[in-house]
Write a protein that holds these residues in place. Structure first.
Motif, mmCIF file in Angstrom:
data_model
loop_
_atom_site.group_PDB
_atom_site.id
_atom_site.type_symbol
_atom_site.label_atom_id
_atom_site.label_comp_id
_atom_site.label_asym_id
_atom_site.label_seq_id
_atom_site.Cartn_x
_atom_site.Cartn_y
_atom_site.Cartn_z
ATOM 1 N N ARG A 110 5.669 5.189 8.689
ATOM 2 C CA ARG A 110 4.726 4.257 8.072
ATOM 3 C C ARG A 110 3.434 4.251 8.884
ATOM 4 N N THR A 135 0.564 0.720 5.148
ATOM 5 C CA THR A 135 0.440 0.965 3.707
ATOM 6 C C THR A 135 0.669 2.414 3.311
ATOM 7 N N VAL A 136 0.579 3.336 4.241
ATOM 8 C CA VAL A 136 0.681 4.766 3.940
ATOM 9 C C VAL A 136 2.042 5.285 4.385
ATOM 10 N N ASP A 137 2.723 5.984 3.500
ATOM 11 C CA ASP A 137 4.013 6.591 3.799
ATOM 12 C C ASP A 137 3.803 8.079 4.055
ATOM 13 N N PHE A 174 2.081 12.782 1.931
ATOM 14 C CA PHE A 174 1.401 11.490 2.089
ATOM 15 C C PHE A 174 1.434 10.740 0.759
ATOM 16 N N GLU A 182 -0.107 7.079 -0.581
ATOM 17 C CA GLU A 182 -0.931 5.934 -0.238
ATOM 18 C C GLU A 182 -1.551 5.362 -1.508
ATOM 19 N N SER A 225 -6.962 2.118 -2.513
ATOM 20 C CA SER A 225 -7.265 1.617 -1.168
ATOM 21 C C SER A 225 -8.711 1.918 -0.801
ATOM 22 N N LEU A 245 -8.885 8.251 2.501
ATOM 23 C CA LEU A 245 -7.443 8.405 2.534
ATOM 24 C C LEU A 245 -7.023 9.104 3.817
#
Length: 734
Positions: free
Chosen positions: A263, A267-269, A290, A292, A296, A300
């Protein structure tokens, strides 16, 4: 960057002037500026590979680009791909992109096991936690599986990232299905959606990068690769780790077969696994997925990673490559490609009634319109049409995964899945597989291609431009000589050389860029028929059988590469076994041409399976191949050295020859032999003495036991002789 560009031009000029081969190591350059080396424009326009996007100027010789890419792979920088956004595409070029489909729900494992040939491992990978935003979230499985048609023909090769859910934390089972490069968009999602029923207890989410995807999650797939896994880990830590907001002690690379979910920023996997979408014999590395929020604010994370990797001022970063370079590496590594070797059942065939109605409508339309050049294939989808002809001109291999040497993608012990019957029937076939995937190598030394001058490999002198243009003008005005050799293309049929096209061997499915491997060759993949009937026909016609122990080819000077020779005997005097594929080194010719090539096993079958270091790509392992790279601190590695057989033999003789004793000089200047160390002066420990006494006692006991057994045997023999004598005496008395 300017200095590197000038360096490349100087190397080209020096090589042309001195007659050097451009197969020497070249610097890993990010060539963004156009360098006019006057490569033959017809070479680029006539090749099928010109449709693919490239990170390099298309006017550069293909061999120069190929060697630059492989030089980057051998270094600790490596290369990188972006499989969801083509960074080098133009309006006319095509891309090798992929897509991602999420399967989520309680029935994820059952759904995947029933739809695909592979199975999710039944053991759980434990690890990770939600303790911090930058820590490892969870560990999962990473494996490949085949998506088959009902007849058992492979449609695509999928990478599956599978994670087990936790009911206590409210997490569900989840798997990401990643298609092969070339299978982009929503193709897989549209094929799987009708197969989902309420009882499956799963939902599908389309994470395609195209505009047709309705997901609010932006997905990017970036791959980093080197010739060794150690170098790739160094490049990963140098260029990416800080962007993932992690320290070295917080990060661990996933082993083969696992996927780690991190993580980033809450918020971003980021899903990381050991995979490159290429053959392990050509490179090793990691792929990052990625995910996300698309809405957002700010840049990025995936975009930041790519910009860092390919920045002009990042001398430690990898070299970005395009679809053309990827496709050449794919064919060189013997990796089956989507739409090439993997085509499913091909286009849907029309019934006789549909064909008759279509013909009738076509005739009626031709009466009303003056333009009657529309063929009957207009109603077919664009991807099912041939580039210049009808569907009959397009070759669809319709291959089973076993024919492509993809046995690892098939779980033969599990229950029913789509295409199981087709795979089972092929496994039960006593004659073996009807076809197999081979490599075909076309050597420039054996073929007089029309584009030899100024073609894909030639390095044209850039010093005298006026003389070059004058020569090219004279060449255009001269009457061209007939030449029935040409570069191979996908769909070309292969025949045994000397059979007058009576012995069909197979059909080409993929072709790499000519000389794109850095050598004076064109490498292709082909589906080749069962060897038995071919060898029998060759014998009946009196042709030479394939000599797998001979050299692959000779260069212009008549000398062959010793790495390509499979000798009948090795140094031990034991005859080497034949290759796994019976048609290795069979000479073949393209249909209707004089273009000659040779069959060769794909790298995964011909490379040594007993390599000491399995983390190094076999094809680019210069240490095993006897190559030395000059890695100077003041510049990149530019040259390589190949040991010759004579040098290797001389070195072996020197190593094995007993050396004379060393000579020293006494006070009078007279040479005298240096005294050798006495082995008796060696210090012996108490443990060694105890061990020796123990061994002596055991030996003595064994000797005593053997003596006792021998004496017992003598006694038994004496008793037996006495009993026989008494029996004979008694018999005489009666």
């Amino acid at each position: 960057m300017l200095s590197r560009t000038l360096l490349l031009v100087v190397i080209c000029c020096v090589q042309q002037a001195l007659g050097w081969s451009p197969t020497t190591h070249l610097p890993s350059l990010r060539l963004r500026h156009k360098i006019n080396l006057h490569a033959n424009p017809s070479t680029v326009e006539e090749n099928q590979q010109s449709q693919l996007s490239s990170a390099y100027d298309r006017n550069l010789p293909a061999a120069l680009v190929g060697e630059a890419v492989r030089s980057a792979l051998r270094s600790d920088r490596g290369i990188c791909f972006d499989f969801t956004t083509d960074r080098y595409a133009s309006e006319q070029s095509e891309s090798q992109l992929l897509s991602v489909v999420q399967v989520k729900g309680e029935g994820t494992e059952s759904f995947i096991n029933a739809k695909f040939s592979g199975s999710i491992p039944n053991y759980k990978v434990i690890g990770g936690g939600e303790s911090s935003a930058s820590a490892l979230v969870r560990k999962g499985h990473a494996f490949e599986t085949a998506y088959l048609s009902a007849k058992g023909r492979i449609i695509d090769r999928l990478l599956v990232l599978s994670f087990s859910g936790n009911k206590e934390e409210g997490n569900e089972d989840e798997s990401l299905l990643i298609t092969s490069p070339g299978n982009s968009g929503s193709t897989l999602y549209n094929q799987l959606s009708p197969l989902v029923f309420p009882m499956d207890k799963v939902t599908l989410n389309n994470f395609a990068s195209t505009a047709e995807a309705e997901s609010m999650v932006k997905t990017n797939v970036i791959t980093l690769a080197c010739s060794s896994l150690r170098n790739e880990q160094h490049s990963f830590r140098t260029n990416i780790l800080d962007l993932l907001q992690m320290k070295s002690d917080e990060f661990e690379f996933p082993p083969n077969g696992e996927c780690h979910h991190y993580r980033v920023g809450g918020t971003v996997d980021a899903y990381i696994t050991e995979h490159t979408f290429l053959s392990p014999e050509i490179c090793r590395g990691y792929t990052i997925v990625f995910q996300e929020p698309a809405s957002s604010s700010g840049s990025l994370v995936a975009e930041q990673v790519w910009q860092r990797l390919t920045a002009e001022d990042n001398d430690l970063g990898p070299v970005g490559v395009g679809s053309l370079e990827y496709d050449t590496l794919r064919v060189e590594g013997g990796w089956a490609g989507y739409g090439h070797e993997m085509s499913g059942d091909g286009p849907k065939k029309m019934s006789k009634l549909e064909a008759a109605m279509k013909e009738k409508l076509a005739k009626r339309k031709s009466r009303k319109e003056s333009d009657n050049k529309q063929s009957e294939s207009n109603s077919l989808p664009q991807e099912e049409k041939g580039g210049t002809g009808s569907t009959e001109e397009v070759y669809y291999p319709k291959a089973n995964p076993l024919e492509l040497h993809l046995q690892d993608l098939v779980d033969t012990e599990k229950g029913c899945y789509q295409g199981q019957e087709g795979v089972a029937s092929l496994l039960k076939n006593k004659r073996g597989f009807p076809r197999q995937l081979y490599q075909v190598v076309f050597y420039d030394a054996e073929n007089e291609f029309d584009d030899d001058f100024g073609g894909a490999f030639s390095l044209i002198n850039t010093v005298n431009d006026e003389a070059l243009r004058s020569f090219q003008q004279m060449q255009k005005e001269a009457d061209p000589l007939a030449n029935d050799t040409r570069q191979p293309r996908a769909g070309d049929k292969l025949y045994a050389l000397g059979s007058s096209e009576k012995i069909q061997v197979g059909t080409i499915t993929s072709v790499a860029e000519p000389n794109g491997t850095g050598e004076r060759t064109t490498v292709a993949l082909a589906m080749v028929r069962r060897p038995g009937p071919i060898l029998k026909a060759i014998k009946d016609m009196g042709l030479d059988p394939p000599r797998w122990w001979e050299a692959d080819a000779q260069d212009d000077e008549g000398s062959s590469d010793p790495r390509n020779i499979a000798k009948e005997t090795d140094d031990s005097g034991i005859m080497m076994p034949p290759p796994l594929d019976a048609l290795v080194n069979l000479e073949v010719v393209l249909e209707g041409t004089y273009t000659v090539g040779r069959l060769r096993s794909i790298p995964s079958r011909r490379m040594k399976s007993s390599k000491k270091n399995t983390d190094v790509a076999s094809l680019l392992d210069y240490e095993e191949r006897g190559e030395i790279v000059d890695a100077r601190d003041d510049g990149p590695a530019l040259f390589k050295y190949q040991f010759t057989d004579a040098e290797i033999e001389t070195k072996s003789m020197i190593d094995e020859e007993p050396q004379p004793p060393s000579l020293t000089y006494n006070d009078n200047g007279i040479e005298e032999e240096e005294e050798e160390e006495d082995d008796d002066d060696e210090i012996i420990t108490d443990e060694q003495i105890a061990q020796a006494e123990k061994e002596a006692a055991e030996a003595e006991a064994a000797a005593a036991d053997a003596k006792r057994k021998a004496e017992k045997m003598q006694q038994l023999k004496a008793r037996a002789e006495a009993a026989m004598a008494a029996r004979r005496k008694k018999k005489k008395q009666q």
